[in-house]
Design a protein around this motif. Structure first.
Motif, PDB file in Angstrom:
ATOM      1  N   GLY A 372       0.822  -1.216   0.000  1.00  0.00           N
ATOM      2  CA  GLY A 372       0.000   0.000   0.000  1.00  0.00           C
ATOM      3  C   GLY A 372       0.852   1.260   0.000  1.00  0.00           C
ATOM      4  N   ARG A 373       1.899   1.273   0.808  1.00  0.00           N
ATOM      5  CA  ARG A 373       2.775   2.448   0.852  1.00  0.00           C
ATOM      6  C   ARG A 373       3.436   2.698  -0.501  1.00  0.00           C
ATOM      7  N   LEU A 374       3.975   1.633  -1.098  1.00  0.00           N
ATOM      8  CA  LEU A 374       4.651   1.785  -2.381  1.00  0.00           C
ATOM      9  C   LEU A 374       3.686   2.178  -3.483  1.00  0.00           C
ATOM     10  N   ARG A 375       2.445   1.659  -3.436  1.00  0.00           N
ATOM     11  CA  ARG A 375       1.449   2.001  -4.447  1.00  0.00           C
ATOM     12  C   ARG A 375       1.124   3.488  -4.393  1.00  0.00           C
ATOM     13  N   GLU A 376       1.006   4.048  -3.185  1.00  0.00           N
ATOM     14  CA  GLU A 376       0.711   5.474  -3.055  1.00  0.00           C
ATOM     15  C   GLU A 376       1.848   6.345  -3.579  1.00  0.00           C
ATOM     16  N   LEU A 377       3.047   5.811  -3.596  1.00  0.00           N
ATOM     17  CA  LEU A 377       4.197   6.557  -4.115  1.00  0.00           C
ATOM     18  C   LEU A 377       4.385   6.357  -5.613  1.00  0.00           C
ATOM     19  N   GLY A 378       3.530   5.560  -6.219  1.00  0.00           N
ATOM     20  CA  GLY A 378       3.705   5.260  -7.631  1.00  0.00           C
ATOM     21  C   GLY A 378       4.761   4.202  -7.880  1.00  0.00           C
ATOM     22  N   GLY A 379       5.147   3.492  -6.825  1.00  0.00           N
ATOM     23  CA  GLY A 379       6.177   2.467  -6.936  1.00  0.00           C
ATOM     24  C   GLY A 379       5.600   1.071  -6.885  1.00  0.00           C
ATOM     25  N   SER A 380       6.448   0.118  -6.533  1.00  0.00           N
ATOM     26  CA  SER A 380       6.011  -1.277  -6.515  1.00  0.00           C
ATOM     27  C   SER A 380       6.818  -2.046  -5.487  1.00  0.00           C
ATOM     28  N   ALA A 381       6.272  -3.180  -5.085  1.00  0.00           N
ATOM     29  CA  ALA A 381       6.948  -4.101  -4.169  1.00  0.00           C
ATOM     30  C   ALA A 381       6.836  -5.503  -4.749  1.00  0.00           C
ATOM     31  N   ALA A 382       7.968  -6.178  -4.866  1.00  0.00           N
ATOM     32  CA  ALA A 382       7.987  -7.518  -5.454  1.00  0.00           C
ATOM     33  C   ALA A 382       8.673  -8.477  -4.500  1.00  0.00           C
ATOM     34  N   TRP A 383       8.102  -9.707  -4.362  1.00  0.00           N
ATOM     35  CA  TRP A 383       8.650 -10.735  -3.492  1.00  0.00           C
ATOM     36  C   TRP A 383       9.214 -11.884  -4.327  1.00  0.00           C
ATOM     37  N   VAL A 384      10.362 -12.357  -3.920  1.00  0.00           N
ATOM     38  CA  VAL A 384      10.941 -13.579  -4.488  1.00  0.00           C
ATOM     39  C   VAL A 384      11.297 -14.463  -3.300  1.00  0.00           C
ATOM     40  N   SER A 385      10.668 -15.624  -3.221  1.00  0.00           N
ATOM     41  CA  SER A 385      10.892 -16.491  -2.068  1.00  0.00           C
ATOM     42  C   SER A 385      10.943 -17.945  -2.524  1.00  0.00           C
ATOM     43  N   VAL A 386      11.955 -18.631  -2.008  1.00  0.00           N
ATOM     44  CA  VAL A 386      12.100 -20.066  -2.265  1.00  0.00           C
ATOM     45  C   VAL A 386      12.100 -20.761  -0.913  1.00  0.00           C
ATOM     46  N   PRO A 387      11.148 -21.669  -0.665  1.00  0.00           N
ATOM     47  CA  PRO A 387      11.104 -22.367   0.632  1.00  0.00           C
ATOM     48  C   PRO A 387      12.457 -22.968   0.995  1.00  0.00           C
ATOM     49  N   GLY A 388      12.905 -22.646   2.189  1.00  0.00           N
ATOM     50  CA  GLY A 388      14.177 -23.152   2.673  1.00  0.00           C
ATOM     51  C   GLY A 388      15.372 -22.300   2.297  1.00  0.00           C
ATOM     52  N   GLN A 389      15.168 -21.265   1.451  1.00  0.00           N
ATOM     53  CA  GLN A 389      16.294 -20.443   1.004  1.00  0.00           C
ATOM     54  C   GLN A 389      16.106 -18.955   1.277  1.00  0.00           C
ATOM     55  N   GLY A 390      15.080 -18.577   1.993  1.00  0.00           N
ATOM     56  CA  GLY A 390      14.905 -17.188   2.363  1.00  0.00           C
ATOM     57  C   GLY A 390      13.981 -16.423   1.443  1.00  0.00           C
ATOM     58  N   THR A 391      13.818 -15.151   1.748  1.00  0.00           N
ATOM     59  CA  THR A 391      12.895 -14.276   1.024  1.00  0.00           C
ATOM     60  C   THR A 391      13.603 -12.983   0.646  1.00  0.00           C
ATOM     61  N   GLU A 392      13.246 -12.463  -0.506  1.00  0.00           N
ATOM     62  CA  GLU A 392      13.798 -11.187  -0.955  1.00  0.00           C
ATOM     63  C   GLU A 392      12.650 -10.274  -1.363  1.00  0.00           C
ATOM     64  N   VAL A 393      12.636  -9.057  -0.799  1.00  0.00           N
ATOM     65  CA  VAL A 393      11.617  -8.057  -1.108  1.00  0.00           C
ATOM     66  C   VAL A 393      12.313  -6.897  -1.803  1.00  0.00           C
ATOM     67  N   GLU A 394      11.825  -6.538  -2.985  1.00  0.00           N
ATOM     68  CA  GLU A 394      12.399  -5.427  -3.743  1.00  0.00           C
ATOM     69  C   GLU A 394      11.397  -4.277  -3.776  1.00  0.00           C
ATOM     70  N   LEU A 395      11.771  -3.150  -3.163  1.00  0.00           N
ATOM     71  CA  LEU A 395      10.909  -1.977  -3.061  1.00  0.00           C
ATOM     72  C   LEU A 395      11.434  -0.912  -4.017  1.00  0.00           C
TER      73      LEU A 395
END
Length: 413
Positions: A372-395
């Motif tokens: 929601g925060r990124l959408r209001e800024l005209g941006g985006s948030a993307a998740w890349v996650s592999v079970p057992g290998q962690g999560t990555e969030v790109e804002l």
């Protein structure tokens, strides 16, 4: 001592010596003047002017614009009066003007006071007066005019360069003094505060229980303080103190850190710029590694605050879902048209479809605090996650972005 002061002293000496030279030339040529009493009257007035004003050219404060104009007026007046006291034959034969080379002192005063532009203007006035006095552009007159013009402009340019160099040197000395003071403070902090915080962290981890939490907090503060001392980030318009942790009201995801009002901070309209690095650096700690560019990464203050709040929410999710022992990494990238912040952890990862299920169940930490925060800024948030290998969030936040709805209140994660 200012680099200009020797020049002012030199021009004072030049004016005195050239006056003596002019008086000697007049004494040797007294009988050759057509009207010697008129020439004597002018030189007497010139000598009186010098007696009254010789100290005016000893410093830039005394040498005012009004004095320079009057000085140049006396020189030009003497050049024009030459035709009244000299015969036309002597003038055409190249006889010196009444003020002779003393005129150059008046022009040099303009050069030192105002630079090459003032020097060019004063030289041009003297050139016109010399041409009027001679009546025709003779070779020796043109040569003398060009020499005075070139010399005064060159001196004026040198003075401007010297002033710029002096300002640069003064700024460098200020930076050097500030750097030395910073190094002294860094040594004092290292010998006292940082060592105490490190000891509290070690002892807290050894004791366990509530002391372990105290040790963890001490470790985070040690990393933040060490980063501040070593990096010297500029004080942001909205600091890390603007973020307050909100306890989860329903036992679900922890609340994202909302932006609290800060005295003197820019309003929600995004006025003013803020270095994103300064907002994210305090998140670094024993379990969080912060990587940043070497140059400031600026966004409008309100947009930077929203981005930092989204990063805080992502870190909260790491602590809740990956555990206190998980490691997290924050990476800031400054692209030409956007600022990208990546939050990565080494936790168990997010099962496929889990984010959509959480949103349907009413747990809106990702939907509101981050997306929601990124959408209001005209941006985006993307998740890349592999079970057992962690999560990555790109804002991703575009530069110049401003929140559409203003500053957000505290939201549930």
């Amino acid at each position: 001592m200012s680099v200009e002061l020797p020049l002012w002293r030199a021009i004072t000496g030049y004016r005195i010596l050239t006056l003596l030279y002019t008086l000697c030339v007049f004494a040797l040529s007294y009988r050759k003047y057509e009207h010697p009493l008129g020439a004597a009257a002018y030189l007497a007035a010139l000598t009186g002017w010098m007696v009254l004003t010789w100290r005016r050219t000893s410093s830039p404060e005394r040498c005012t614009r009004g004095f320079l104009i009057a000085d140049l007026g006396i020189a030009v007046g003497g050049i024009l009066l030459t035709v009244l006291v000299e015969s036309q034959a002597r003038i055409m034969d190249g006889a010196p003007t009444l003020p002779s080379i003393w005129t150059a002192g008046a022009v040099l005063g303009f050069a030192i006071k105002g630079g090459w532009r003032w020097a060019a203007a004063a030289s041009s006035v003297v050139a016109v007066a010399n041409l009027v006095e001679r009546g025709e552009p003779a070779r020796d007159t043109i040569r003398n005019v060009v020499l005075v013009w070139v010399a005064s402009v060159a001196i004026g340019y040198v003075v401007e360069v010297a002033r710029a160099s002096e300002r640069t040197l003064a700024r460098a000395l200020q930076i050097e003094a500030a750097t030395r003071e910073r190094e002294r403070l860094a040594r004092d902090i290292h010998d006292s505060v940082l060592q105490v915080l490190a000891m509290v962290q070690r002892r807290g981890a050894a004791i366990g229980g509530e002391a372990a939490e105290l040790g963890r907090m001490a470790g985070e503060q040690e990393v933040a303080l060490r980063t501040l001392v070593a990096g010297g980030l500029v004080r942001p318009a909205v600091g890390a103190a603007a973020y307050a942790s909100a306890a989860p009201p329903d036992g679900g995801h922890p609340a994202g850190r909302a932006v609290a009002p800060v005295a003197g901070a820019p309003g929600p309209d995004g006025g003013g710029a803020c270095d994103v690095r300064a907002l994210l650096a305090p998140f670094a700690g024993a379990g969080v590694t912060f990587s940043e560019p070497g140059a400031p990464v600026e966004l409008p203050a309100a947009a930077a605050a929203e981005l930092a709040a989204a990063v805080s929410a992502a870190l909260d999710n790491v602590r809740v879902h990956a555990g206190a022992a998980a490691q997290a990494w924050i990476l800031v990238e400054d692209e030409p048209h956007a600022v990208i912040v990546t939050v990565r952890d080494d936790g168990p990862g997010i099962p496929e479809g889990r984010l959509a299920d959480a949103e349907r169940e009413g747990r809106l930490g990702v939907a509101l605090s981050i997306r929601g925060r990124l959408r209001e800024l005209g941006g985006s948030a993307a998740w890349v996650s592999v079970p057992g290998q962690g999560t990555e969030v790109e804002l991703t936040v575009p530069k110049g972005a401003v929140p559409k709805g203003g500053r957000r209140g505290k939201e549930r994660a």
